[in-house]
Design a protein around this motif. Structure first.
Motif, short mmCIF file in Angstrom:
data_model
loop_
_atom_site.label_atom_id
_atom_site.label_comp_id
_atom_site.label_asym_id
_atom_site.label_seq_id
_atom_site.Cartn_x
_atom_site.Cartn_y
_atom_site.Cartn_z
N LEU A 210 -131.49 -69.83 -11.00
CA LEU A 210 -130.39 -68.97 -11.44
C LEU A 210 -130.50 -68.79 -12.95
O LEU A 210 -130.09 -69.64 -13.73
CB LEU A 210 -129.04 -69.60 -11.08
N THR A 211 -131.08 -67.69 -13.35
CA THR A 211 -131.20 -67.39 -14.78
C THR A 211 -130.52 -66.05 -15.03
O THR A 211 -129.31 -65.97 -15.08
CB THR A 211 -132.68 -67.37 -15.21
N GLN A 212 -131.31 -65.00 -15.21
CA GLN A 212 -130.73 -63.68 -15.44
C GLN A 212 -130.40 -62.98 -14.12
O GLN A 212 -131.09 -63.14 -13.13
CB GLN A 212 -131.70 -62.80 -16.22
N CYS A 213 -129.33 -62.21 -14.13
CA CYS A 213 -129.02 -61.33 -13.01
C CYS A 213 -129.46 -59.91 -13.38
O CYS A 213 -129.61 -59.58 -14.55
CB CYS A 213 -127.53 -61.35 -12.70
N SER A 214 -129.68 -59.08 -12.38
CA SER A 214 -130.19 -57.73 -12.60
C SER A 214 -129.05 -56.72 -12.68
O SER A 214 -128.25 -56.63 -11.75
CB SER A 214 -131.14 -57.33 -11.47
N VAL A 215 -129.00 -55.99 -13.77
CA VAL A 215 -128.03 -54.91 -13.94
C VAL A 215 -128.79 -53.70 -14.48
O VAL A 215 -129.61 -53.83 -15.40
CB VAL A 215 -126.90 -55.29 -14.92
N LYS A 216 -128.54 -52.53 -13.91
CA LYS A 216 -129.27 -51.34 -14.32
C LYS A 216 -128.94 -50.98 -15.77
O LYS A 216 -127.81 -51.18 -16.22
CB LYS A 216 -128.91 -50.17 -13.41
N PRO A 217 -129.92 -50.44 -16.50
CA PRO A 217 -129.65 -49.98 -17.87
C PRO A 217 -128.54 -48.94 -17.89
O PRO A 217 -128.36 -48.17 -16.94
CB PRO A 217 -131.00 -49.38 -18.31
N LYS A 218 -127.80 -48.91 -18.98
CA LYS A 218 -126.72 -47.95 -19.21
C LYS A 218 -125.58 -48.08 -18.19
O LYS A 218 -124.83 -47.13 -17.96
CB LYS A 218 -127.26 -46.52 -19.23
N ALA A 219 -125.45 -49.24 -17.59
CA ALA A 219 -124.36 -49.47 -16.65
C ALA A 219 -123.03 -49.56 -17.37
O ALA A 219 -122.96 -49.95 -18.54
CB ALA A 219 -124.61 -50.76 -15.86
N SER A 220 -121.97 -49.21 -16.68
CA SER A 220 -120.62 -49.43 -17.21
C SER A 220 -120.24 -50.89 -16.96
O SER A 220 -120.91 -51.60 -16.20
CB SER A 220 -119.62 -48.51 -16.50
N CYS A 221 -119.16 -51.32 -17.57
CA CYS A 221 -118.70 -52.69 -17.35
C CYS A 221 -118.38 -52.93 -15.88
O CYS A 221 -118.69 -53.99 -15.33
CB CYS A 221 -117.47 -52.98 -18.21
N GLU A 222 -117.77 -51.94 -15.24
CA GLU A 222 -117.43 -52.09 -13.83
C GLU A 222 -118.70 -52.19 -12.98
O GLU A 222 -118.78 -53.00 -12.06
CB GLU A 222 -116.58 -50.92 -13.37
N GLN A 223 -119.69 -51.38 -13.29
CA GLN A 223 -120.96 -51.46 -12.56
C GLN A 223 -121.65 -52.80 -12.81
O GLN A 223 -122.26 -53.38 -11.90
CB GLN A 223 -121.88 -50.31 -12.97
N GLY A 224 -121.54 -53.29 -14.03
CA GLY A 224 -122.11 -54.60 -14.35
C GLY A 224 -121.44 -55.70 -13.56
O GLY A 224 -122.10 -56.59 -13.00
N LEU A 225 -120.10 -55.67 -13.50
CA LEU A 225 -119.35 -56.66 -12.74
C LEU A 225 -119.76 -56.62 -11.27
O LEU A 225 -120.00 -57.66 -10.65
CB LEU A 225 -117.85 -56.39 -12.88
#
Length: 440
Positions: A210-225
């Motif tokens: 468990l290190t980094q999680c994947s979030v798409k570039p230019k995501a909004s905070c809601e998309q990140g959550l």
């Protein structure tokens, strides 16, 4: 084309009769068990898998149907995928009957047809109850059989809730009632996914650190959550499956994952009201306390009402975006702002807390508290650092992880965290990648 919305559960074999007794209490139409024979097709180079597609021919009472499921979404056992169903005159696959626009542009359909061969099969009896619940009609199917690939086979025992018409919230409400008596747990793998694993001899996916999680570039905070929670739910269920398969190393990793979910809510505490997640956070804490019991059995906990309801409520919150019911226009605007900028602010706070922690003198009876603080901060940095190279993140975190090991193995003497005397430069402020991303 239709959009299939279903919740999948795995069943404790000892609870089948109890589950049936629950189902007949609802207004329903019943269908006696029917044998379904399913053959899944693939190319030698797994072309359909690469397109995130599943293709099968199903036989029932001398009638045949071809189904293509295309890329969709799976969150913790809730499967939402577009699917195309075509009646066939016999058992022979014929993909020419599918709409041409389902395939990637430039696909040679005739050539693809030639390359497709049966890869695995799922043969099972299906018993159905079509239940009127709330404002909806929900099909509940009990499947009992096996998944087979060559000489390899694995049992199949599932309960599927599919929304035929109505509201998605009703499928969650019915699931909550069915879970109350125990005996079921959420099934994150489709039949096709299990078949691919069996055919390729890969078994369960490996458990990565468990290190980094994947979030798409230019995501909004809601998309990140949404991305963070989706990935953590998936990890929780993967660890659960390994534990149920007999891997006794899973409880510490499960503890870490449940803590990471709670920490995600803490990090976003300034964007969504804490009242939205308070019940789930309390349930997670209770599960962590049970996991710390040395003699807890995997099946006892993973099929328990508390375990499954917590997962189910978390999936429902995520899918329905329940936080939107408790925020105003200003808070919504913040949720729609840049996840990257939010992460940079929070990473700076995490770094400051780490250095404050390193400056403190540690006495033995405070060790567990310090370890928990350190774990939360390290997890938080992993959750927030998706925009940065993993090697750089891991290098920056390495001294803190060594400090954790020192704390665990330390004696009874007074200690200080063994961190470098020079301050560590935050990777997100010094890397060229970070500077480039901040300039855009």
């Amino acid at each position: 084309m239709t959009i299939e919305i279903e919740l999948k559960f795995l069943i404790d074999p000892n609870q089948i009769d109890l589950i049936k007794q629950q189902l007949v209490r609802y207004p329903h139409r019943y269908t006696s068990p029917v044998l379904l024979a399913n053959h899944y097709y693939e190319t030698a180079d797994n072309q359909l898998r690469g397109w995130d597609m599943g293709l099968r021919v199903r036989g029932k009472d001398g009638q045949y149907e071809m189904t293509l499921k295309t890329a969709g979404q799976e969150i913790g056992g809730l499967h939402q995928r577009p699917e195309y169903n075509i009646e066939l005159v016999d058992s022979q696959l014929d993909i020419r009957l599918l709409p041409k626009n389902v395939w990637p542009e430039g696909t040679d359909i005739a050539e693809l047809q030639q390359r497709l061969t049966p890869l695995f099969s799922t043969d099972f009896t299906r018993e159905k109850w079509v239940i009127n619940f709330g404002q909806s009609e929900i099909e509940v199917a009990l499947d009992q059989g096996a998944v087979s690939a060559g000489e390899q086979t694995t049992p199949l025992l599932e309960l599927e809730l599919e929304l035929l018409q109505g509201q998605r919230s009703d499928i969650f409400a019915l699931a909550n009632e069915l879970v109350e008596n125990g005996g079921v747990r959420l099934g994150w793998q489709s039949k096709a996914a299990r078949g691919y694993g069996l055919a390729q001899g890969s078994g369960l996916p490996i458990v990565a650190p468990l290190t980094q999680c994947s979030v798409k570039p230019k995501a909004s905070c809601e998309q990140g959550l949404t991305s963070l929670l989706s990935e953590l739910i998936g990890r929780w269920q993967l660890l659960e499956t390994h534990w149920m398969a007999g891997d006794k190393q899973m409880p510490p990793l499960l503890l870490q994952t449940l803590l990471a979910i709670r920490e995600t809510f803490s990090l976003f505490g300034g964007l969504i009201p804490r009242s939205v997640s308070s019940e789930i956070r309390q349930q997670l804490l209770a599960l962590e306390a049970v996991l710390q019991q040395k003699k807890i059995e995997a099946s006892a906990l993973c099929f328990s009402t508390e375990w499954v309801l917590t997962q189910l409520k978390l999936v429902e919150m995520l899918v329905e975006q329940q936080w939107r019911q408790s925020i105003n226009a200003r808070q919504l605007k913040r949720l729609e702002s840049s996840f990257k900028r939010f992460c940079d602010v929070m990473l700076s706070r995490c770094a400051a807390e780490l250095h404050d922690l390193a400056a403190e003198t540690l006495i033995p009876n405070q060790q567990s508290t310090t370890l928990l603080r350190l774990d939360k901060l390290v997890i938080g940095i992993g959750l927030l650092s998706s925009a940065y190279p993993s090697e750089q993140v891991n290098d920056w975190l390495a001294p803190w992880l060594l400090a954790r090991q020192h704390l665990i193995s330390g004696g009874q003497e007074v200690l200080r965290l063994p961190l470098p005397s020079r301050p560590l430069s935050p990777f997100w402020l010094t890397s060229n990648t970070a500077k480039d991303s901040l300039n855009h």
